[in-house]
Design a protein around this motif. Structure first.
Motif, mmCIF file in Angstrom:
data_model
loop_
_atom_site.group_PDB
_atom_site.id
_atom_site.type_symbol
_atom_site.label_atom_id
_atom_site.label_comp_id
_atom_site.label_asym_id
_atom_site.label_seq_id
_atom_site.Cartn_x
_atom_site.Cartn_y
_atom_site.Cartn_z
ATOM 1 N N LYS A 144 0.812 -1.234 0.000
ATOM 2 C CA LYS A 144 0.000 0.000 0.000
ATOM 3 C C LYS A 144 0.839 1.275 0.000
ATOM 4 O O LYS A 144 0.314 2.364 0.270
ATOM 5 C CB LYS A 144 -0.950 0.032 1.213
ATOM 6 N N ILE A 149 -9.060 10.765 1.875
ATOM 7 C CA ILE A 149 -9.278 9.507 2.602
ATOM 8 C C ILE A 149 -10.386 8.663 1.999
ATOM 9 O O ILE A 149 -10.524 7.484 2.336
ATOM 10 C CB ILE A 149 -9.590 9.766 4.096
ATOM 11 N N SER A 157 -16.439 3.510 10.022
ATOM 12 C CA SER A 157 -15.014 3.379 9.682
ATOM 13 C C SER A 157 -14.663 2.004 9.116
ATOM 14 O O SER A 157 -13.557 1.822 8.587
ATOM 15 C CB SER A 157 -14.150 3.669 10.913
ATOM 16 N N LYS A 203 -13.731 2.429 5.624
ATOM 17 C CA LYS A 203 -12.557 3.230 5.273
ATOM 18 C C LYS A 203 -11.477 2.282 4.766
ATOM 19 O O LYS A 203 -10.899 1.497 5.534
ATOM 20 C CB LYS A 203 -12.046 4.030 6.474
ATOM 21 N N LEU A 204 -11.209 2.346 3.480
ATOM 22 C CA LEU A 204 -10.366 1.361 2.808
ATOM 23 C C LEU A 204 -9.383 2.053 1.878
ATOM 24 O O LEU A 204 -9.555 3.216 1.528
ATOM 25 C CB LEU A 204 -11.246 0.388 2.002
ATOM 26 N N MET A 205 -8.371 1.319 1.469
ATOM 27 C CA MET A 205 -7.385 1.836 0.525
ATOM 28 C C MET A 205 -7.028 0.718 -0.466
ATOM 29 O O MET A 205 -6.502 -0.306 -0.047
ATOM 30 C CB MET A 205 -6.141 2.311 1.267
ATOM 31 N N PRO A 221 -9.861 3.489 -1.960
ATOM 32 C CA PRO A 221 -11.194 3.744 -1.414
ATOM 33 C C PRO A 221 -12.299 3.100 -2.249
ATOM 34 O O PRO A 221 -12.079 2.744 -3.412
ATOM 35 C CB PRO A 221 -11.296 5.271 -1.469
ATOM 36 N N LYS A 265 -10.057 1.316 14.705
ATOM 37 C CA LYS A 265 -11.263 1.497 13.897
ATOM 38 C C LYS A 265 -12.352 2.288 14.624
ATOM 39 O O LYS A 265 -13.105 3.031 14.000
ATOM 40 C CB LYS A 265 -11.822 0.121 13.489
ATOM 41 N N SER A 278 -7.957 3.710 10.859
ATOM 42 C CA SER A 278 -7.047 3.039 9.936
ATOM 43 C C SER A 278 -7.828 2.417 8.778
ATOM 44 O O SER A 278 -9.000 2.071 8.910
ATOM 45 C CB SER A 278 -6.265 1.947 10.669
ATOM 46 N N ASN A 279 -7.148 2.279 7.643
ATOM 47 C CA ASN A 279 -7.750 1.630 6.479
ATOM 48 C C ASN A 279 -7.736 0.115 6.646
ATOM 49 O O ASN A 279 -6.832 -0.433 7.281
ATOM 50 C CB ASN A 279 -6.969 1.974 5.208
#
Length: 417
Positions: free
Chosen positions: A155, A192, A275, A278-280, A282, A316, A324-325
């Protein structure tokens, strides 16, 4: 180990003799001894007789994170592998997402040794650069010889284009697989979530599709110049799919994956500021998720991945901006994919990818080592924390309706059931 699978429907499109046929399968000492319409085995045999038992070659995930070493509170290697096995996976590629990160041959040997007694095969990635800092290449050749199946700064985009060029040229000498996370840090800025209508309404800083596509296009141009083998993990936009399709038409040796959650969720899920979403990369728009599903069906996108990333609750259960992702995804993978695709496509997606990482492909026939996944494709249920085996419970899939459930695996002369 002496196991008899009773009346198991075999799902193996490459095997015309057995595909979609019900068979008894006898496994002894880790080897498939016999496959027949009816077998009667005595002598201390463990019989698995599930009402709607199905079996395929073992499932494979190209991108899983645990925590050990350094983040054992998130997940240990032992429990992570058990979670993978109970979720139907016999092989996983482990992301270099630990502390310290694996950037030397001794680190790779540690990871391999920690998993050597498991039913699940662990295939570690080493970092692409020292300490994943994006400045100097790590010990790629030594790590490859120690068992690393590829190289990836998890990442973390490589800002230095010349470093990507050198990595591809160097790894090309020993057939190494370079992975590059497609994200331009400058374009992404402090974003984000996906940049768009939803982020504007919610007042959240956005990451435009351009951030992914610009970096991805750069890497494809570099690959065209250098040759070598490139994998682009977890793409998320419609334009990324078309860029990779063009690169493949040129004959470039490139592959890519998509995270399962990017197939079934969009940025509209963010409305509640949960949350867990909340991902990466996104969650993008409905147009993007449709393009990703189509890319899989067309073969432009090579693999799905759970992008399983355990995070303890303290990371989270905070304000959305500070969370955090990441989401776990092993336990929900089959039940989710089986609601999007038909069964044969789902199993094909879950068993693809080993050849890209130089991992032997299991064969379901007499005399071969038994590397099998057991599952029931018809069970319908709501996914809850009771279905989670991971130490961390950060799942975007909680409350989602599932169709199909993994029942376990047979691997390395062991049964997880």
């Amino acid at each position: 180990m002496n196991i008899l699978l009773k009346s198991a429907t075999i799902v193996d499109p490459s095997n015309k003799d057995y595909h979609l046929k019900k068979r008894d399968i006898h496994i002894k000492n880790g080897i498939i001894e016999n496959i027949a319409p009816k077998l009667d085995i005595q002598n201390n045999v463990t019989i698995i007789d599930h009402k709607n038992l199905h079996v395929s070659i073992g499932w494979f995930d190209t991108g899983v994170s645990f925590g050990e070493p350094g983040y054992e509170e998130r997940e240990t290697i032992a429990n992570g592998l058990y979670t993978a096995g109970s979720s139907g996976f016999t092989d996983i590629v482990l992301n270099p997402n630990t502390n310290p990160v694996p950037d030397s041959s001794s680190d790779i040997i540690f990871l391999k040794n920690a998993a050597k007694s498991s039913a699940v095969n662990l295939h570690p990635l080493g970092t692409l650069t020292m300490k994943s800092e994006g400045e100097c290449l790590a010990e790629l050749y030594d790590m490859k010889n120690a068992g690393a199946v590829g190289f990836y700064d998890y990442k973390r985009p490589i800002n230095n284009s010349n470093l990507v060029k050198i990595a591809l040229q160097y790894a090309h000498n020993f057939n190494g697989l370079v992975q590059s996370f497609p994200m331009d840090r400058q374009i992404a800025g402090k974003g984000i979530v996906n940049e768009g209508e939803v982020s504007t309404k919610l007042g959240l800083k956005g990451i435009p599709n351009l951030a992914e596509e610009l970096n991805l296009a750069r890497d494809l141009f570099i690959l065209e110049y250098t040759g070598g083998r490139l994998h682009l993990p977890t793409i998320s936009t419609a334009k990324s799919v078309s860029l990779i399709a063009e690169a493949k038409k040129k004959g470039l040796d490139v592959s890519c994956s998509v995270a399962i959650h990017n197939l079934c969720f969009t940025d509209e899920s963010l409305v509640g500021f949960d949350s867990m979403f909340k991902l990466m990369p996104p969650l993008r728009t409905k147009k993007d998720s449709k393009a990703l599903v189509k890319g899989l069906k067309d073969g432009v996108i090579d693999f799905v991945t759970t992008d399983h990333r355990p995070m303890d609750i303290e990371l989270k259960r905070v304000e959305f901006d500070n969370a955090s992702n990441g989401t776990i995804g092993l336990e929900s993978a089959f039940g989710t994919l089986n609601t999007i695709f038909n069964l044969e496509t789902t199993i094909s997606l879950l068993t693809k990818g080993r050849e890209r990482y130089g991992i032997p492909i299991p064969v379901l026939k007499v005399g071969e080592k038994a590397t099998l996944t057991l599952f029931d494709p018809e069970i319908e249920y709501i996914f809850t924390e009771d279905h989670i085996r991971s130490s961390s419970k950060n799942s975007t899939f909680l409350g989602r309706k599932m169709k199909g459930k993994a029942l376990g695996i047979i691997g390395n002369d062991q049964l997880i059931h």
